[in-house]
Motif scaffolding. Sequence first.
Motif, PDB file in Angstrom:
ATOM      1  N   LEU A 206       1.241  -0.688  -0.289  1.00  0.00           N
ATOM      2  CA  LEU A 206       0.280   0.247   0.093  1.00  0.00           C
ATOM      3  C   LEU A 206       0.875   1.027   0.069  1.00  0.00           C
ATOM      4  N   ALA A 207       1.912   0.987   0.577  1.00  0.00           N
ATOM      5  CA  ALA A 207       2.759   2.555   0.594  1.00  0.00           C
ATOM      6  C   ALA A 207       3.415   2.492  -0.423  1.00  0.00           C
ATOM      7  N   ALA A 208       3.729   1.738  -1.510  1.00  0.00           N
ATOM      8  CA  ALA A 208       4.385   1.153  -2.244  1.00  0.00           C
ATOM      9  C   ALA A 208       3.183   2.080  -3.426  1.00  0.00           C
ATOM     10  N   GLN A 216      -0.503   8.614 -14.237  1.00  0.00           N
ATOM     11  CA  GLN A 216      -0.668   7.984 -14.980  1.00  0.00           C
ATOM     12  C   GLN A 216      -2.094   7.026 -15.339  1.00  0.00           C
ATOM     13  N   TYR A 217      -2.956   7.102 -14.140  1.00  0.00           N
ATOM     14  CA  TYR A 217      -4.427   6.960 -14.158  1.00  0.00           C
ATOM     15  C   TYR A 217      -4.929   7.750 -14.916  1.00  0.00           C
ATOM     16  N   GLU A 218      -4.875   8.595 -15.045  1.00  0.00           N
ATOM     17  CA  GLU A 218      -5.843   9.769 -15.702  1.00  0.00           C
ATOM     18  C   GLU A 218      -5.448   9.438 -17.282  1.00  0.00           C
ATOM     19  N   ALA A 219      -3.945   9.352 -17.397  1.00  0.00           N
ATOM     20  CA  ALA A 219      -4.266   9.874 -18.953  1.00  0.00           C
ATOM     21  C   ALA A 219      -4.415   7.933 -20.285  1.00  0.00           C
ATOM     22  N   ALA A 220      -4.477   6.735 -18.839  1.00  0.00           N
ATOM     23  CA  ALA A 220      -5.062   5.601 -19.320  1.00  0.00           C
ATOM     24  C   ALA A 220      -6.692   5.883 -19.237  1.00  0.00           C
ATOM     25  N   ILE A 221      -7.246   6.427 -18.578  1.00  0.00           N
ATOM     26  CA  ILE A 221      -8.770   6.496 -18.967  1.00  0.00           C
ATOM     27  C   ILE A 221      -8.707   7.229 -19.764  1.00  0.00           C
ATOM     28  N   MET A 222      -8.320   7.960 -20.665  1.00  0.00           N
ATOM     29  CA  MET A 222      -8.734   9.037 -21.062  1.00  0.00           C
ATOM     30  C   MET A 222      -8.648   8.070 -22.550  1.00  0.00           C
ATOM     31  N   ASP A 223      -7.540   6.873 -22.131  1.00  0.00           N
ATOM     32  CA  ASP A 223      -7.233   5.867 -23.865  1.00  0.00           C
ATOM     33  C   ASP A 223      -8.609   4.535 -23.399  1.00  0.00           C
ATOM     34  N   ILE A 234       0.071  -0.481 -15.446  1.00  0.00           N
ATOM     35  CA  ILE A 234      -0.082   0.679 -14.518  1.00  0.00           C
ATOM     36  C   ILE A 234       0.643   0.135 -13.091  1.00  0.00           C
ATOM     37  N   THR A 235       0.155  -0.480 -12.760  1.00  0.00           N
ATOM     38  CA  THR A 235       0.013   0.057 -10.545  1.00  0.00           C
ATOM     39  C   THR A 235       0.405  -1.664 -10.446  1.00  0.00           C
ATOM     40  N   LEU A 236       0.665  -2.790 -11.530  1.00  0.00           N
ATOM     41  CA  LEU A 236       2.082  -3.847 -11.000  1.00  0.00           C
ATOM     42  C   LEU A 236       2.921  -3.020 -12.003  1.00  0.00           C
ATOM     43  N   PRO A 237       3.701  -3.015 -12.732  1.00  0.00           N
ATOM     44  CA  PRO A 237       4.634  -2.398 -12.732  1.00  0.00           C
ATOM     45  C   PRO A 237       5.521  -1.189 -12.360  1.00  0.00           C
ATOM     46  N   SER A 238       4.780  -0.863 -11.357  1.00  0.00           N
ATOM     47  CA  SER A 238       5.034   0.268 -11.242  1.00  0.00           C
ATOM     48  C   SER A 238       5.626   0.092  -9.600  1.00  0.00           C
ATOM     49  N   ILE A 239       5.114  -1.224  -9.063  1.00  0.00           N
ATOM     50  CA  ILE A 239       5.355  -1.889  -7.777  1.00  0.00           C
ATOM     51  C   ILE A 239       6.556  -2.606  -7.878  1.00  0.00           C
ATOM     52  N   ARG A 240       6.675  -3.288  -9.114  1.00  0.00           N
ATOM     53  CA  ARG A 240       7.335  -4.315  -9.765  1.00  0.00           C
ATOM     54  C   ARG A 240       8.664  -4.448  -8.527  1.00  0.00           C
ATOM     55  N   ASN A 241       9.178  -3.325  -8.642  1.00  0.00           N
ATOM     56  CA  ASN A 241      10.921  -3.501  -7.674  1.00  0.00           C
ATOM     57  C   ASN A 241      10.212  -3.826  -6.463  1.00  0.00           C
ATOM     58  N   GLN A 321      16.390  -5.816 -12.860  1.00  0.00           N
ATOM     59  CA  GLN A 321      15.444  -5.239 -11.771  1.00  0.00           C
ATOM     60  C   GLN A 321      16.113  -4.660 -10.712  1.00  0.00           C
ATOM     61  N   THR A 322      15.748  -4.055  -9.854  1.00  0.00           N
ATOM     62  CA  THR A 322      16.949  -3.627  -8.965  1.00  0.00           C
ATOM     63  C   THR A 322      16.365  -3.927  -7.449  1.00  0.00           C
ATOM     64  N   GLY A 323      17.671  -4.645  -7.467  1.00  0.00           N
ATOM     65  CA  GLY A 323      18.519  -5.622  -6.034  1.00  0.00           C
ATOM     66  C   GLY A 323      18.370  -4.878  -5.144  1.00  0.00           C
TER      67      GLY A 323
END
Length: 325
Positions: A206-208, A216-223, A234-241, A321-323
């Motif tokens: 949740l912190a991530a 990014q969400y706003e742009a995705a909604i527009m698309d 958007i969400t999963l790639p953003s917290i992938r690290n 990825q970031t280790g």
Amino acid sequence: MKLRAEPNRGAGSALAAASIPSARRTSLAAKLRKDKWIYLLLAPGLLYFLIFKYVPMWGILLAFQDYQPFLGFWKSEWVGFDHFKVFFDNPEFFMLLRNTLTLSFYNLIFFFPMPIVLALLLNEVRRAFFKRTIQTLIYVPHFISMVIVASLTYVLLTTQGGFVNGLLEQYAGTKIDFLASPEWFRPMIVVQTIWKESGFGTIIFLAALAGVDVEQYEAAIMDGANRWRQAWHITLPSIRNTIVILLILRMGDVLDNGFEQIYLMLNPLNREVAEVFDTYVYMMGITQGAFSYSTAVGLFKAVVGVILVLGSNWLAKRFGQTGIY
């Protein structure tokens, strides 16, 4: 004509070089004075790790001794790798390895994704009151003692008046001895872990998620992207690290299933699938007094954990990825 004396540049350079460590010490002292209250708050944590983590590391030397309490640490005989040879030749080694790896695999497949799923679901709750209420309810099991969890499991699943078996008897006309059946032990442990720890594990995710750019969400909604596509792209790639780092740290606990939980649910009828390295160390070290042998088993676990963490970190970096370092 007077000759002007040239300054002794060599002496000056040496003096400047000698003053650098002094300046650094002064700078460090100034930082300590400036942030003294922060370091004071840090002190209990440092003392905890120093006293309970680093100082006891000297005890791993027992793995290379035939330790006798009446002789003491320094007078006990050094036997090298004899305890490791005995352990690897023990017929129970492969049983312990199989049980430990199987439980770790189940937890990795079923438990590890649960905090991520819960965090994604909570992130979609828009009413703050409902979100805080759900968070509180799923956090509470983390603070319940494992003894209480084992007692609740017994009350629910026992054949002597257990709630679940009562329903099975009423609607199916039969009972299942969950507590003594080897085939039900691993699912029972995984369900306990999910119920107890999944909610608390959502805190990091949740912190991530709080750091994801809203634009990014706003742009995705527009698309025209729906909720599922927003979460996937958007969400999963953003917290992938964050997921990768926690997965790397999780690999260090592959041979550590948690002594208390397994010990409380272990009995002679399910021992063939329930006995793991943690309970074996307790049995050999505490109940049978084989201190050196049990230390060797614990050291084996630690070494494998370090290798898995370093290997998974290297693999994560190979994939960009970031280790953890």
